[in-house]
Design a protein around this motif. Structure first.
Motif, mmCIF file in Angstrom:
data_model
loop_
_atom_site.group_PDB
_atom_site.id
_atom_site.type_symbol
_atom_site.label_atom_id
_atom_site.label_comp_id
_atom_site.label_asym_id
_atom_site.label_seq_id
_atom_site.Cartn_x
_atom_site.Cartn_y
_atom_site.Cartn_z
ATOM 1 N N ASP A 120 0.829 -1.197 0.000
ATOM 2 C CA ASP A 120 0.000 0.000 0.000
ATOM 3 C C ASP A 120 0.867 1.253 0.000
ATOM 4 O O ASP A 120 0.491 2.285 -0.557
ATOM 5 C CB ASP A 120 -0.910 0.016 1.228
ATOM 6 C CG ASP A 120 -1.880 -1.148 1.225
ATOM 7 O OD1 ASP A 120 -2.675 -1.244 0.272
ATOM 8 O OD2 ASP A 120 -1.827 -1.972 2.150
ATOM 9 N N LEU A 121 2.036 1.167 0.631
ATOM 10 C CA LEU A 121 2.936 2.308 0.748
ATOM 11 C C LEU A 121 4.366 1.787 0.789
ATOM 12 O O LEU A 121 4.672 0.858 1.538
ATOM 13 C CB LEU A 121 2.634 3.097 2.024
ATOM 14 C CG LEU A 121 3.535 4.286 2.353
ATOM 15 C CD1 LEU A 121 3.391 5.381 1.295
ATOM 16 C CD2 LEU A 121 3.207 4.840 3.747
ATOM 17 N N THR A 122 5.239 2.382 -0.026
ATOM 18 C CA THR A 122 6.660 2.013 -0.044
ATOM 19 C C THR A 122 7.498 3.238 0.295
ATOM 20 O O THR A 122 7.373 4.278 -0.337
ATOM 21 C CB THR A 122 7.072 1.467 -1.421
ATOM 22 O OG1 THR A 122 6.347 0.259 -1.687
ATOM 23 C CG2 THR A 122 8.560 1.163 -1.456
ATOM 24 N N LEU A 123 8.346 3.082 1.300
ATOM 25 C CA LEU A 123 9.224 4.155 1.762
ATOM 26 C C LEU A 123 10.626 3.870 1.252
ATOM 27 O O LEU A 123 11.274 2.908 1.668
ATOM 28 C CB LEU A 123 9.213 4.217 3.290
ATOM 29 C CG LEU A 123 7.819 4.461 3.886
ATOM 30 C CD1 LEU A 123 7.799 4.112 5.360
ATOM 31 C CD2 LEU A 123 7.382 5.895 3.671
ATOM 32 N N LEU A 124 11.087 4.697 0.322
ATOM 33 C CA LEU A 124 12.416 4.543 -0.261
ATOM 34 C C LEU A 124 13.385 5.469 0.471
ATOM 35 O O LEU A 124 13.276 6.688 0.392
ATOM 36 C CB LEU A 124 12.383 4.880 -1.754
ATOM 37 C CG LEU A 124 13.737 4.920 -2.473
ATOM 38 C CD1 LEU A 124 14.441 3.574 -2.405
ATOM 39 C CD2 LEU A 124 13.551 5.349 -3.930
ATOM 40 N N ILE A 125 14.334 4.864 1.198
ATOM 41 C CA ILE A 125 15.351 5.640 1.891
ATOM 42 C C ILE A 125 16.501 5.856 0.915
ATOM 43 O O ILE A 125 17.242 4.928 0.597
ATOM 44 C CB ILE A 125 15.838 4.926 3.162
ATOM 45 C CG1 ILE A 125 14.640 4.490 4.029
ATOM 46 C CG2 ILE A 125 16.783 5.831 3.942
ATOM 47 C CD1 ILE A 125 13.778 5.623 4.523
ATOM 48 N N ASP A 126 16.628 7.079 0.438
ATOM 49 C CA ASP A 126 17.612 7.400 -0.589
ATOM 50 C C ASP A 126 18.942 7.780 0.058
ATOM 51 O O ASP A 126 18.976 8.509 1.059
ATOM 52 C CB ASP A 126 17.090 8.562 -1.448
ATOM 53 C CG ASP A 126 18.002 8.854 -2.626
ATOM 54 O OD1 ASP A 126 18.501 7.896 -3.244
ATOM 55 O OD2 ASP A 126 18.210 10.047 -2.914
ATOM 56 N N MET A 127 20.045 7.288 -0.532
ATOM 57 C CA MET A 127 21.361 7.447 0.077
ATOM 58 C C MET A 127 22.429 7.491 -1.005
ATOM 59 O O MET A 127 22.321 6.789 -2.016
ATOM 60 C CB MET A 127 21.607 6.263 1.029
ATOM 61 C CG MET A 127 23.018 6.078 1.537
ATOM 62 S SD MET A 127 23.574 7.444 2.586
ATOM 63 C CE MET A 127 22.409 7.335 3.942
ATOM 64 N N ASP A 128 23.451 8.320 -0.789
ATOM 65 C CA ASP A 128 24.598 8.321 -1.681
ATOM 66 C C ASP A 128 25.195 6.913 -1.742
ATOM 67 O O ASP A 128 25.443 6.301 -0.701
ATOM 68 C CB ASP A 128 25.654 9.302 -1.161
ATOM 69 C CG ASP A 128 26.949 9.212 -1.942
ATOM 70 O OD1 ASP A 128 26.995 9.698 -3.082
ATOM 71 O OD2 ASP A 128 27.918 8.618 -1.405
#
Length: 214
Positions: free
Chosen positions: A137-145
């Motif tokens: 239902d919801l995807t949390l993408l933790i963006d990182m170098d």
């Protein structure tokens, strides 16, 4: 394909995605604790794994030489693990009205096997449609170098993530690929800057999820 919520079940299916070392596993644990403190009935699980059979497959795919399996064999193993996880953990929890927080799901397979291991994205989607058929239902993408993330990942004691051994080029392609997925599946993705301190990231994660629950 339908989301867990739109499929008629009472629960909510949340996933965390990101490159190795992005902090997604830490954030998944912190969100689980925060939701439980607020009285929500939530479970924390992971992929590959999350059920006894899937955990056995996890040891096959994440340990050993990076070239242990072909991309096609890897895809089949991950799909088998996900099917067992879905049957034995995710769907029963959703049917019981629980919030399921999962560290990685099908988007990781779209990236690691679909993009980096032989351009198998079409086969990944075909298998997903045939054998899984559910999106979060919801995807949390933790963006990182990518370089920072790889450094974090390799510094972990006893790390088992075999894909870390593919090196920084894979990490860079994975970051670009995850951001592309966030655009492709925009309605369910939220991109979060993982370069900040842990508590700041956790606060944004909580705000997004609580707004979604409201």
């Amino acid at each position: 394909m339908t989301s867990a919520q739109s499929g008629g079940r009472g629960g909510l299916f949340l996933t965390f995605e990101g490159i190795d070392g992005s902090g997604k596993s830490t954030q998944a644990r912190m969100l689980h604790a925060a939701l439980c403190e607020r009285g929500h009935d939530a479970i924390l699980t992971r992929e590959p794994g999350g059920s006894p059979g899937a955990e056995e497959i996890r040891s096959l795919v994440l340990e050993g030489d990076p070239d242990r399996w072909s991309a096609e064999t890897e895809l089949l193993l991950f799909t088998a693990a996900r099917r067992d996880h879905l049957e034995r953990t995710i769907l029963p929890a959703l049917s019981a009205g629980q919030i399921v927080i999962c560290d990685r799901f099908a988007d990781s397979t779209r990236m690691y096997q679909g993009l980096s291991r032989g351009d198998l994205r079409a086969k990944v989607d075909q298998l997903h449609s045939l054998m899984i058929g559910h999106e979060p239902d919801l995807t949390l993408l933790i963006d990182m170098d990518p370089d920072t993330g790889l450094g974090r990942a390799l510094s972990r004691k006893g790390h088992e993530e075999r894909f870390e051994d593919f090196g920084p080029d894979l990490q860079r392609r994975m970051r670009a690929g995850f951001l592309a997925l966030a655009r492709e599946f925009a309605p369910r993705f939220r991109v979060i800057d993982g370069a900040r301190d842990i508590d700041s990231v956790a606060a944004e994660v909580r705000e997004i999820v609580l707004d979604h629950l409201a």
